[in-house]
Design an enzyme around this catalytic site. Structure first.
Site, short mmCIF file in Angstrom:
data_model
loop_
_atom_site.label_atom_id
_atom_site.label_comp_id
_atom_site.label_asym_id
_atom_site.label_seq_id
_atom_site.Cartn_x
_atom_site.Cartn_y
_atom_site.Cartn_z
NE ARG A 23 -1.44 -1.28 3.75
CZ ARG A 23 -1.57 -0.89 5.01
NH1 ARG A 23 -2.69 -0.35 5.43
NH2 ARG A 23 -0.58 -1.04 5.87
CD GLU A 28 7.57 8.31 16.12
OE1 GLU A 28 6.47 8.05 16.65
OE2 GLU A 28 8.68 8.03 16.62
CG ASN A 49 11.19 27.64 8.34
OD1 ASN A 49 10.22 28.28 8.71
ND2 ASN A 49 12.38 27.79 8.90
CG HIS A 62 20.92 30.98 4.28
ND1 HIS A 62 19.91 30.36 3.58
CD2 HIS A 62 21.45 31.89 3.45
CE1 HIS A 62 19.82 30.89 2.37
NE2 HIS A 62 20.75 31.82 2.26
CE LYS A 72 18.72 26.73 9.74
NZ LYS A 72 19.34 27.27 8.53
CE1 TYR A 132 14.76 26.34 7.37
CE2 TYR A 132 14.13 25.33 5.30
CZ TYR A 132 14.44 26.45 6.04
OH TYR A 132 14.43 27.68 5.43
CE LYS A 169 18.70 36.29 2.72
NZ LYS A 169 17.53 35.74 3.36
CG ASP A 170 21.53 32.89 -0.72
OD1 ASP A 170 21.25 33.58 0.28
OD2 ASP A 170 21.02 31.77 -0.94
#
Length: 182
Positions: A23, A28, A49, A62, A72, A132, A169-170
């Site tokens: 199936r 978890e 996020n 980052h 994270k 994350y 930005k990066d």
């Protein structure tokens, strides 16, 4: 859940126990008690996020500074990415070293990235959904990072230069040598 050391202190690969049958599958993805028992680390996450990106996108590297630093727990629910974590803790024996792990919807691996690391990923599949959990809330004023193509770090993002897509930005993030303490 199995825990695999990465060679960078407290940065861990987590392999969930997956139950499969005709199936489909079930697993978890996170259990605070099991996480703390198996790792000895806090599993108190306060923010989730999610991002969606196309092939060649590179996000990072980052982090957040000071009281807003974040640990994270990252994973991919669609596609495949190369996930990169760089140890930027000055007192760490692995300071300036990085790991790169392929995370995918297929392998269901997760990477735990402790505070004191910069983090990023590149999208290796046509598209990818990246999730994350963070143990601290985002604070725009505390954002910092390292330019993805820093010559001292020499990260192979597994994306040909002509196919790399990096945000404005990066592109203006500082080199590793100029990173302030996180």
């Amino acid at each position: 859940m199995e825990i695999e050391q990465t060679g960078l202190k407290d940065c861990l690969i987590i392999k969930p126990r997956v139950f499969e049958d005709p199936r489909g599958y079930f697993f978890e993805s996170f259990n605070q008690n099991t996480f703390e028992e198996k790792t000895g680390l806090s599993g108190r996450f306060v923010q989730d996020n999610q991002s969606y990106s196309s092939y060649g996108v590179i996000r990072g590297l980052h982090a957040q500074t000071g009281e807003f630093a974040q640990a994270k727990l990252v994973r991919v629910t669609k596609g495949e990415v190369l996930d990169v974590a760089v140890d930027v803790r000055p007192s760490s024996p692995t300071y300036g070293k990085h790991i790169a792990v392929r995370l995918s919807a297929e392998n269901k691996l997760q990477l735990y990235i402790p505070r004191g690391f910069v983090h990023g990923f590149s999208v290796l599949s046509e598209t990818a959904e990246f999730l994350y959990k963070c143990d601290n809330f985002f604070n725009k004023a505390s954002e910092t990072g390292v330019i993805y193509n820093d010559s001292d770090l020499n990260i192979d993002w597994l994306i040909p230069e002509k196919d790399q897509a990096v945000s404005d930005k990066d592109l203006v993030l500082k080199p590793f040598a100029k990173l302030q303490h996180i």
